[in-house]
Write a protein that holds these residues in place. Sequence first.
Motif, mmCIF file in Angstrom:
data_model
loop_
_atom_site.group_PDB
_atom_site.id
_atom_site.type_symbol
_atom_site.label_atom_id
_atom_site.label_comp_id
_atom_site.label_asym_id
_atom_site.label_seq_id
_atom_site.Cartn_x
_atom_site.Cartn_y
_atom_site.Cartn_z
ATOM 1 N N LEU A 78 -29.896 -4.726 2.592
ATOM 2 C CA LEU A 78 -29.708 -6.083 2.077
ATOM 3 C C LEU A 78 -29.257 -6.082 0.619
ATOM 4 O O LEU A 78 -28.429 -6.905 0.215
ATOM 5 N N ALA A 79 -29.779 -5.147 -0.166
ATOM 6 C CA ALA A 79 -29.379 -5.056 -1.570
ATOM 7 C C ALA A 79 -27.897 -4.714 -1.680
ATOM 8 O O ALA A 79 -27.176 -5.287 -2.507
ATOM 9 N N GLN A 80 -27.429 -3.799 -0.855
ATOM 10 C CA GLN A 80 -26.002 -3.456 -0.867
ATOM 11 C C GLN A 80 -25.146 -4.656 -0.486
ATOM 12 O O GLN A 80 -24.127 -4.923 -1.109
ATOM 13 N N ARG A 81 -25.568 -5.373 0.539
ATOM 14 C CA ARG A 81 -24.802 -6.553 0.986
ATOM 15 C C ARG A 81 -24.757 -7.627 -0.097
ATOM 16 O O ARG A 81 -23.713 -8.210 -0.367
ATOM 17 N N GLY A 85 -22.061 -10.346 -5.147
ATOM 18 C CA GLY A 85 -22.186 -10.762 -6.538
ATOM 19 C C GLY A 85 -23.582 -10.563 -7.115
ATOM 20 O O GLY A 85 -24.571 -10.535 -6.390
ATOM 21 N N ILE A 86 -23.618 -10.434 -8.419
ATOM 22 C CA ILE A 86 -24.881 -10.228 -9.142
ATOM 23 C C ILE A 86 -25.859 -11.387 -8.917
ATOM 24 O O ILE A 86 -27.047 -11.136 -8.699
ATOM 25 N N LEU A 128 -29.619 -10.715 -7.597
ATOM 26 C CA LEU A 128 -30.814 -11.100 -8.364
ATOM 27 C C LEU A 128 -31.689 -12.073 -7.581
ATOM 28 O O LEU A 128 -32.919 -12.022 -7.671
ATOM 29 N N ALA A 129 -31.074 -12.953 -6.796
ATOM 30 C CA ALA A 129 -31.846 -13.870 -5.957
ATOM 31 C C ALA A 129 -32.647 -13.088 -4.915
ATOM 32 O O ALA A 129 -33.813 -13.405 -4.652
ATOM 33 N N LEU A 130 -32.039 -12.055 -4.328
ATOM 34 C CA LEU A 130 -32.761 -11.213 -3.364
ATOM 35 C C LEU A 130 -33.925 -10.495 -4.043
ATOM 36 O O LEU A 130 -35.031 -10.441 -3.498
#
Length: 140
Positions: free
Chosen positions: A54-57, A62-63, A67-69
């Motif tokens: 999920l972090a890669q996606r 976009g940043i 950051l929201a994740l």
Amino acid sequence: PTRQVTYPLGESIEKGLSRTGEATAGTFALVGNLVTGQAKLKESVGGPGMIVVLAQRTLASGIPDFLALMALLSVSLACMNILPVPVLDGGHLVFILIEGIIRREVWLKVRMGFQQVGFALLMIFMAFILFNDFSRILGF
């Protein structure tokens, strides 16, 4: 598609608190659904492997999304930590409440027994989560 919106400071704080409240409510709702069987553990929970995916996606989109994740993960972990599982902070709070009610300390052997059971359950849960992650990622 996403768009970036800029808010004044006061409104930004209000929206941040609102989104944090929504994430907290969503996390506890998921835990409730897992306990009642309305949600399946295998499909609803992810661990380090899914976080990486999920972090890669989100980083690719976009940043701000990334950051929201990260913020959502932080809120979710805080909610999990406050659950009344003996090894977690929520478990310690339960013992503090019990001691406040009975006006004496819970016996050390009892407390240690609950801690050991909680630790074993947490390790089993973590092993399941890791296995679940790898089976999702590898597709079996």
